[in-house]
Scaffold this motif. Structure first.
Motif, mmCIF file in Angstrom:
data_model
loop_
_atom_site.group_PDB
_atom_site.id
_atom_site.type_symbol
_atom_site.label_atom_id
_atom_site.label_comp_id
_atom_site.label_asym_id
_atom_site.label_seq_id
_atom_site.Cartn_x
_atom_site.Cartn_y
_atom_site.Cartn_z
ATOM 1 N N ILE A 365 114.882 -4.938 13.771
ATOM 2 C CA ILE A 365 115.343 -5.991 14.780
ATOM 3 C C ILE A 365 114.391 -7.151 15.044
ATOM 4 O O ILE A 365 113.065 -7.207 15.461
ATOM 5 N N GLN A 366 114.799 -8.417 14.516
ATOM 6 C CA GLN A 366 113.964 -9.644 14.685
ATOM 7 C C GLN A 366 114.296 -10.348 16.026
ATOM 8 O O GLN A 366 115.231 -10.731 16.345
ATOM 9 N N ASP A 367 113.461 -10.581 16.922
ATOM 10 C CA ASP A 367 113.566 -11.076 18.344
ATOM 11 C C ASP A 367 113.556 -12.517 18.251
ATOM 12 O O ASP A 367 113.754 -13.349 19.074
ATOM 13 N N LEU A 368 112.239 -12.903 17.148
ATOM 14 C CA LEU A 368 111.923 -14.469 17.212
ATOM 15 C C LEU A 368 113.044 -15.090 16.573
ATOM 16 O O LEU A 368 114.167 -14.437 15.774
ATOM 17 N N PRO A 369 113.479 -16.619 16.757
ATOM 18 C CA PRO A 369 114.592 -17.243 16.349
ATOM 19 C C PRO A 369 114.433 -17.241 14.734
ATOM 20 O O PRO A 369 113.633 -16.945 14.016
ATOM 21 N N THR A 370 115.689 -17.512 13.956
ATOM 22 C CA THR A 370 115.943 -17.487 12.662
ATOM 23 C C THR A 370 114.785 -18.337 12.087
ATOM 24 O O THR A 370 114.888 -19.713 12.513
ATOM 25 N N GLN A 376 117.513 -13.894 13.171
ATOM 26 C CA GLN A 376 117.303 -13.411 14.426
ATOM 27 C C GLN A 376 118.261 -12.172 14.407
ATOM 28 O O GLN A 376 119.423 -12.557 14.061
ATOM 29 N N GLY A 377 117.884 -11.157 15.072
ATOM 30 C CA GLY A 377 118.923 -9.844 15.256
ATOM 31 C C GLY A 377 118.496 -8.933 14.536
ATOM 32 O O GLY A 377 117.549 -8.768 14.001
ATOM 33 N N THR A 378 119.731 -8.255 14.191
ATOM 34 C CA THR A 378 119.563 -6.853 13.542
ATOM 35 C C THR A 378 119.555 -6.984 12.179
ATOM 36 O O THR A 378 120.295 -7.618 11.478
ATOM 37 N N HIS A 379 118.418 -6.689 11.401
ATOM 38 C CA HIS A 379 118.359 -6.528 10.050
ATOM 39 C C HIS A 379 119.011 -5.240 9.542
ATOM 40 O O HIS A 379 119.637 -5.196 8.405
ATOM 41 N N TYR A 380 118.520 -3.977 10.042
ATOM 42 C CA TYR A 380 118.999 -2.820 9.618
ATOM 43 C C TYR A 380 119.373 -1.810 10.757
ATOM 44 O O TYR A 380 118.605 -2.197 11.939
ATOM 45 N N ASP A 381 120.220 -1.087 10.871
ATOM 46 C CA ASP A 381 120.601 -0.010 11.730
ATOM 47 C C ASP A 381 121.461 1.013 10.858
ATOM 48 O O ASP A 381 122.757 0.737 10.683
ATOM 49 N N TYR A 382 120.720 1.842 10.669
ATOM 50 C CA TYR A 382 121.470 3.115 9.797
ATOM 51 C C TYR A 382 120.925 4.508 10.083
ATOM 52 O O TYR A 382 119.807 4.722 10.945
#
Length: 691
Positions: A365-370, A376-382
């Protein structure tokens, strides 16, 4: 007194020495002392002299004397190992290999606790030594090269087996405390008791703990680490059991690379931390029960059920500019089962079946702005559910009183059931693939021959295959230009020839090895899969120890090795050109020479010991294109141990005596040199009270 070793380097020199020692050993009648008992060979106490292949051991007393801040400090005393320490408890490992990173660094080495893997194979940790409890040790055993025929996936380049300390025959207790620079301190405690019932039954208990706090010699690089273990031993006629419960917790402020040409030497840079926001928090719990039950006619049933759970949360400061945070973990349980049969004529047959189920997850998860392709947001969730089934056979055949043949074969089936918990497709540079199932089947044979020439010389030849299914991150943590499903099981074939023995008071072991690896999988600098990478590995290793008289002794270890690419992967011009791979070039971070020499002195009627240690790291290329080189380093350390009274021991060590500027790790990335600076001169003082 600790057991110490010294080694030789150079192919021709090692082979010539083996021949000279053979001639010398044949002419002398000293009794053999190659009677160390090795557990890792088959899971039982086996004399080192009859182990087919290399094996090295650090005894518990030696580990206590070294007083390592992290396990790498003790393990690097052995030949063939080059573990590079990063920030705090972080590190990267090399065992008969270059220093490997990412999935290759996590999956190419197997870490065991009393013969049980500390993690599930597909969910390995590139910083796995942070989860080992080496402070209260029954010894550490290391096998270099493939161990897959016996232990399965990840025992490819080598394995490290941490042995827990058993209860004392009666009762014991000790408390150790020491302190050093940078607000650094550690306490270690252990106590045990053994109870005897009707004279035939015994119950042994041991509890151990350690607490470590380190302010860090670089800015914002503190580390807190706590470990604990309970061990219970039970023995009655015909049945033996050992149960262990181990827990480890790590909280770390992580220091990143210092950047720039020779930055590790720059007094304005080497103690700075470009990533003060970085951190790593992790914990692990493991439980295992080894049960041995004698059956009639020299047969024994061995069952080892186990369970483990771990979680980790850290900031990926090494992935600018987004610097996402990762959460990962898994729980797993399994059973190691074997039937051991001692046959007439000195033969032994082990039929085994290992099974394991794991349930793991990963979030990024990236908390910093794009920023650019880092959204920003979730890159992976598996999640990944894994099943491993592995029947194997290990046999030892006594061809004559002096000749032993060993043959083994393991068949390992791995099934990954992957489920994506976020949207499929590409977001920025990240590719999330749909739910899928992947299966891998690997066969790993082994054949070895050992011959005892006389009481003081043993020679061996060992041919083995190592293999591992891909790490789950290699399969499911893909980026936009990668192609799903291209990763295959990595395969490494090895042959080694070696000799061990003694001449008078001199003990030695030396060997020569050659290995070929295929299906080396990684993502290149252009973002594409490389699924058919190949490397070759050739080296000479040795170790010996000898008393010098007048209380002095000498010991150490050394390696000469060359690790080369065996394929081409051409990267276009520009900043990424340093990642161009050409057949025959050295693999990056693969020093050709690693050595250590230790001069010990026992004095004050054996109550005190001093040791002067030289640690040598040879030069190595920092990039795949072999354009930027680290010059290597030589460091000197001094240790002192004094048994003041029956119940009180005092000790100290002075590290980096000459206060040299050096790098624990040198790397090249994003167009510049990057380093983890080595620590400057430091003094540690402490004591142990025994009750």
């Amino acid at each position: 007194m600790p057991e110490f070793r010294v080694a030789l380097k150079g192919g021709a020199a090692a082979l010539a020495l083996s021949m000279a020692l053979a001639a010398g050993a044949a002419a002398q009648d000293e009794p053999p002392v190659l009677d160390d008992l090795i557990v890792t060979t088959t899971g039982f106490g086996t004399p080192r002299a009859t182990h087919i292949g290399n094996i090295s051991r650090i005894g518990g007393d030696e580990a206590d004397f070294v007083l390592p801040l992290q396990p790498a400090e003790a393990l690097n005393r052995l030949p063939g190992l080059g573990i590079q320490q990063g920030s705090g408890a972080e590190h990267l490992t090399a065992i008969r290999s270059p220093v490997l990173t990412a999935g290759a660094g996590a999956g190419s080495f197997l870490y065991l606790e009393d013969g049980v893997p500390m993690r599930a194979a597909g969910f390995a940790n590139v910083n796995a030594l942070m989860e080992a409890m080496d402070e209260v040790s029954g010894g550490i055993e290391v096998v270099r090269g493939p161990g897959s025929a016996r232990y399965g996936s990840n025992a490819e380049h080598g394995l490290i087996n941490f042995l827990s300390r058993p209860p004392a025959p009666d009762a014991d207790a000790e408390l150790t405390a020491w302190a050093g620079p940078y607000d650094r301190w550690k306490t270690i405690g252990t106590a045990s008791r053994t109870l005897r019932g009707d004279g035939l039954t015994t119950h042994g208990f041991r509890g151990s703990f350690s607490a470590y706090s380190d302010g860090g010699f670089r800015d914002a690089s503190g580390l807190d680490q706590q470990k604990a273990r309970l061990r219970y031993d039970f023995a009655t006629p015909g049945t033996r059991a050992v149960a262990t419960l181990t827990a480890v917790n790590v909280n770390q402020e992580t220091a990143g690379f210092v950047v720039g040409p020779k930055a590790y030497k720059d007094p304005a840079l080497y103690r700075t931390n470009p990533n003060p926001e970085a951190y790593r928090d992790a914990w692990a719990v493991r439980a295992a029960l080894r049960l041995e039950h004698d059956i009639a006619d020299g047969r024994m049933l061995v069952l080892t059920p186990y369970a483990r759970k771990n979680d980790m949360d850290f900031l990926m400061h090494f992935l600018p500019p987004g610097k996402p945070r990762e959460e990962n973990g898994h729980w797993s349980g399994g059973l190691l089962a074997s039937l051991v049969a001692d046959l007439d004529g000195g033969h032994r047959l082990i039929l085994g079946f290992d099974t394991e189920y794991s349930d793991g997850y990963l979030k990024e998860i990236q908390d910093l702005p794009t920023v650019g392709t880092m959204p920003q947001g979730t890159h992976y969730d598996y999640t990944v559910k894994a099943l491993v089934l592995a029947p194997y056979i290990h046999s030892e055949w006594k061809l004559s009183p002096a000749t032993l043949l060993s043959a083994g074969l393991r068949l390992e089936y791995t099934r990954y059931d992957y489920a994506n918990r976020t949207a499929n497709g590409i977001t920025g540079r990240f590719l999330r693939i749909p739910d899928t199932v992947d299966e891998f089947t690997d066969a790993t044979p082994k054949l070895g021959l050992l011959h005892i020439f006389n009481d003081s010389l043993t020679g061996y030849v060992n041919v083995a295959r190592g293999s591992r299914a891909p790490q789950t991150t290699d399969l499911y943590r893909l980026q936009s230009l990668q192609v799903p499903g291209e990763a295959k099981s990595e395969v490494l074939d090895s042959i080694e020839i070696g000799a061990r023995g003694q001449v008078g008071v001199l003990r030695y072991e030396t060997n020569v090895y050659y290995m070929k690896k295929k299906n080396f999988y990684f993502r290149d600098a252009n973002g594409f899969n490389v699924s058919n990478g190949k490397t070759n590995h050739f080296g000479v290793e040795g170790e010996f120890s000898a008393p010098l008289g007048a209380g002095f002794d000498i010991a150490g270890a050394a390696t000469w090795a060359r690790h080369t690419y065996a394929f081409d992967n051409i990267i276009g011009p520009g900043i990424n050109a340093t990642e161009t791979i050409r057949d025959g070039d050295d693999v990056d971070t693969a020093p050709r020479t690693i050595a250590g020499l230790r001069l010990g002195y026992n004095f004050h009627e054996g109550a005190a010991r001093a040791e002067l240690e030289w640690v040598h790291m040879g030069s190595y290329w920092m990039d795949a294109a072999n354009t930027v080189k680290y010059d290597g380093h030589d460091i000197f350390n001094l240790r002192l141990d004094y048994q003041a009274t029956e119940n009180l021991a005092l000790f100290g060590k002075l590290t980096n005596i000459l206060d040299r500027r050096y790098a624990d790790r040198a790397d090249f990335g994003f167009g510049t040199e990057r380093y983890f600076p080595g620590e400057d001169r430091g003094l540690i003082l402490g004591g142990t009270v025994r009750f």
